[in-house]
Design an enzyme around this catalytic site. Structure first.
Site, mmCIF file in Angstrom:
data_model
loop_
_atom_site.group_PDB
_atom_site.id
_atom_site.type_symbol
_atom_site.label_atom_id
_atom_site.label_comp_id
_atom_site.label_asym_id
_atom_site.label_seq_id
_atom_site.Cartn_x
_atom_site.Cartn_y
_atom_site.Cartn_z
ATOM 1 C CE LYS A 1 1.804 37.767 -11.135
ATOM 2 N NZ LYS A 1 1.654 36.389 -11.673
ATOM 3 C CB THR A 2 -2.180 35.682 -14.790
ATOM 4 O OG1 THR A 2 -1.642 35.425 -13.489
ATOM 5 C CG2 THR A 2 -2.375 34.365 -15.518
ATOM 6 C CG ASP B 1 4.233 34.300 -12.956
ATOM 7 O OD1 ASP B 1 4.060 35.530 -12.856
ATOM 8 O OD2 ASP B 1 3.428 33.465 -12.512
ATOM 9 C CD GLU B 2 4.059 36.063 -8.570
ATOM 10 O OE1 GLU B 2 4.651 37.097 -8.200
ATOM 11 O OE2 GLU B 2 2.850 35.871 -8.400
ATOM 12 C CD GLN C 1 1.937 42.111 -5.107
ATOM 13 O OE1 GLN C 1 1.271 41.234 -4.575
ATOM 14 N NE2 GLN C 1 1.685 42.548 -6.340
ATOM 15 N NE ARG D 1 -2.892 40.816 -1.591
ATOM 16 C CZ ARG D 1 -2.560 40.751 -2.876
ATOM 17 N NH1 ARG D 1 -3.012 39.770 -3.631
ATOM 18 N NH2 ARG D 1 -1.803 41.675 -3.428
#
Length: 689
Positions: free
Chosen positions: A48-49, A247-248, A278, A641
């Site tokens: 994503k980043t 973002d997010e 998420q 994770r």
């Protein structure tokens, strides 16, 4: 005749980025998409980043001035990281880029135009201590306690921190305070209480203005109102911010969504990046509907899905995909592993009880570390709620395994647990002044000075001089002089301590904890903690934990050793990242799943997977479909994770009620049983756990 002269972008002469070579096809499609509205669903571990970073670089390479780009994030760390990455790609091209958190961007704008909102540019931003102090003054000056008594109200009034949490949630969700109280703080949902809190909220707002001050919530709401109410200012920023990136996005609340729409304006060049799977923060105001309804609220929006996962092996992703597929309200996607299989299936491990679970994990950790050569810092133990780690923390300390707790302080060092223990410590050792001070300090009207006087009076009494646990505490305590405000609660405390002793002597620690909780601490918790339900759940589990102890001395000795063991805690984003990446002592991380979001480990143990624990019983009994689906998203976050190995553990028997059978989490039935390997653990291996 005028000469034509064209400004040249700084990066024209520099090396061009080969976006197609640097990105996978899905990332490339999103990064190079034409101007307009775009929703990028970036699955867990999909980069994503990287996608956002390259989108900024792509805009800069296409002659968009950095000053015309607005990048909104949830942490300054994320904004700085992205800007640094872009700077590496295009040196010297990021000057003037507007990147930062919602709060920092709003503060920057509000400073410029403070006068339009009735502030001077030198306004102060209140921190949490400032806020609590101001609310405390308002309660005292407005004589709220006296007014409530006149209305016939006899309950506990919430502390400033609890009131602030109500006001903050109301501000961020754009919902009236009375609705917030009804839905999130029903313990205080009475007419006089609601009216009192609303009155405090209005006074708090006016006092901030009088002091030329704002709090963090005001930064966003005042900025939003500034832009909505001033056409010229709004149009100026809409013209400046030609491209808005977020973002997010799944974590945005109502006010943040409103700000995004205002910034975007008529040009409509907005790209929001996030993962609906998420979205796990509704309890703090995040609005799941914002990302889910984006294609409807933003007509002609393109939707991109990035589904290649670079983190986990295929076996872990197979479970994650099947789990999240069960949710009905979502953007359907299928994570595909970029990595090759290691030939290991995730483990599904049923244990006899929480102590057996702790023993299994510590032994397996030793094997991973000593035999397989894995660093401890590459291992994480995740859980739904902090109390699930209680036996595990005890076992790790006993075996000397280094560990860090990311989800706040260690279980036995939390304020509410130490409050309960203070009562037990004093009953065990009536000369323990620190325990006495903490215990009586829980009562209204008793501060340090009063506590000192009361302890001196107690020591002068026959019961106090003996140092032994008296057969009857109230016989002495009710004769001590206490402040009038504390009299009723003092009597209740005395009677609670009386319950610590019966005809046979001191009762079991489990009974003592229950007496404190039901005698006065439950009401105290609601009045003093904004997360009282979670803390009471901790104490309920603490009661279960105490069942194995018959002796108060043994119980307190064990806990004292645990509390004094070496270890560290990390709670902020920066601290948990440091604990993950810069841990020189090589320690395992223990964390709630909420705190673990955004992190990754080679091995993950997800523990306490029983129905009512994970998913949480409130989601099952009270929350309906939406709450249960958020719990499943939380489970999905935990699974994703893990990089190499995943262990799903669940205790078969709870100590609750003398040992009741627990049903495995319903989430364990959300995936094909053949995707995990059952580990049959023999209890005899663990000895007397």
């Amino acid at each position: 005749m005028a000469r034509e002269y064209q400004l040249r972008p700084k990066n024209t002469d520099g090396p061009k980025i080969d976006f197609k070579a640097e990105l996978n096809p899905q990332q490339y499609a999103a990064v190079t998409s034409p101007p307009g509205k775009a929703l990028v669903i970036a699955g867990a571990g999909s980069g994503k980043t990287r996608t956002l970073t390259y989108r900024v670089a792509y805009l800069l390479e296409n002659d968009i001035s950095p000053g015309n780009i607005l990048l909104l994030t949830f942490t300054n760390k994320a904004a700085n990281e992205m800007k640094q990455r872009v700077e590496k790609l295009l040196p010297g091209c990021t000057t003037g880029l507007w990147g930062g958190t919602f709060h920092s961007i709003c503060n920057r704008i509000l400073r410029r135009h403070a006068d339009l909102r009735g502030f001077s540019r030198s306004y102060t931003i209140l921190d949490s201590d400032d806020q609590k102090s101001l609310i405390g003054k308002i309660i005292k000056e407005a004589k709220i306690d006296q007014w409530l008594e006149e209305q016939g109200f006899r309950g506990k009034f919430p502390k400033p921190q609890v009131i602030l949490s109500m006001l903050s949630l109301a501000a961020n969700t754009d919902v009236p305070v009375d609705v917030i109280i009804s839905e999130h703080h029903s313990h205080f949902d009475t007419e006089p209480m609601v009216e009192a809190i609303q009155r405090i909220g209005k006074l708090y707002h006016s006092r901030k203005r009088e002091a030329n001050s704002v709090d963090f919530d005001d930064l966003m709401t005042e900025c939003r109102d500034l832009l909505l109410e001033n056409d010229s200012v709004r149009k100026m920023y809409q013209h400046q911010f030609q491209f808005v990136l977020v973002d997010e996005f799944q974590d945005t609340n109502t006010v943040q969504s409103q700000l995004i729409d205002v910034f975007t304006g008529e040009h409509g060049n907005i790209m929001v990046v996030g993962d609906d799977a998420q979205s796990i923060y509704s309890w703090r105001g995040a609005d799941f509907e914002s990302i889910l309804s984006f294609p409807k609220t933003h007509k002609d929006a393109r939707v991109f899905k990035i589904e290649t996962n670079y983190r986990s092996v295929p076996e872990i992703l197979a479970i994650a995909n099947q789990v999240i597929e069960k949710n009905k309200r979502q953007f359907r996607k299928e994570l595909a592993a970029d990595r090759e299989s290691l030939g290991l299936l995730p483990a599904r491990v049923e244990l006899d009880n929480p102590r057996a679970q702790a023993s299994f994990i510590t032994q397996r950790v030793r094997e991973l570390n000593d035999v397989e050569g894995l660093d401890l810092k590459d291992i994480a133990i995740l859980y739904r709620s902090h109390f699930h780690s209680m036996e595990l923390q005890q076992q790790l300390v006993r075996e000397g395994i280094p560990h860090q707790v990311v989800s706040g302080v260690r279980f036995f060092e939390q304020a509410h647990i130490k409050d309960i223990l203070a009562c037990l410590r004093f009953a065990h050792n009536t000369h323990d002044e620190s325990a006495f001070d903490r215990m009586v300090g829980l009562l209204p009207g008793i501060g340090p000075v009063s506590a000192n006087k009361l302890f001196a009076s107690w020591k002068a009494s026959a019961a106090g001089q003996s140092g032994e646990t008296p057969a009857n505490f109230s016989k002495t305590l009710l004769n001590l002089k206490v402040p009038p405000k504390a009299l009723s609660d003092w009597k209740q405390l005395a009677y609670v301590l009386d319950e610590f002793v019966d005809a046979k002597g001191a009762v079991a620690p489990q009974s003592m904890i229950t007496s404190v909780l039901e005698g006065f601490y439950r009401e105290y918790a609601y009045a003093n903690f904004d997360n009282a339900d979670a803390r009471i759940q901790d104490i309920d589990r603490f009661v279960d934990f105490a069942e194995e102890f018959e002796s108060l001395e043994h119980f307190l000795s064990d806990l004292s050793l645990l509390s004094s063991a070496d270890g560290t805690n990390a709670s902020t984003d920066d601290e948990k990242q440091k604990a993950k990446s810069d841990n020189d002592e090589d320690a395992i991380l223990l964390s709630t799943v909420h705190q673990a979001k955004g992190l990754e480990w080679k091995v993950v143990f997800l523990i306490g997977l029983t129905e009512g624990a994970f998913p949480n019983y409130r989601a099952i009994e009270e929350g309906g479909v939406d709450a249960l689906e958020e719990e499943r998203r939380l489970f999905y976050v935990a699974i994703t994770r893990a990089e190499d190995q995943l262990y799903l553990t669940f205790p078969q028997i709870s100590p609750r009620g003398g040992g009741s059978f627990e049903d495995p989490s319903s989430f364990l039935a959300d995936f094909d049983s053949r995707l995990a390997e059952d580990w049959n653990v023999s209890s005899s291996k663990w000895g007397d756990y």
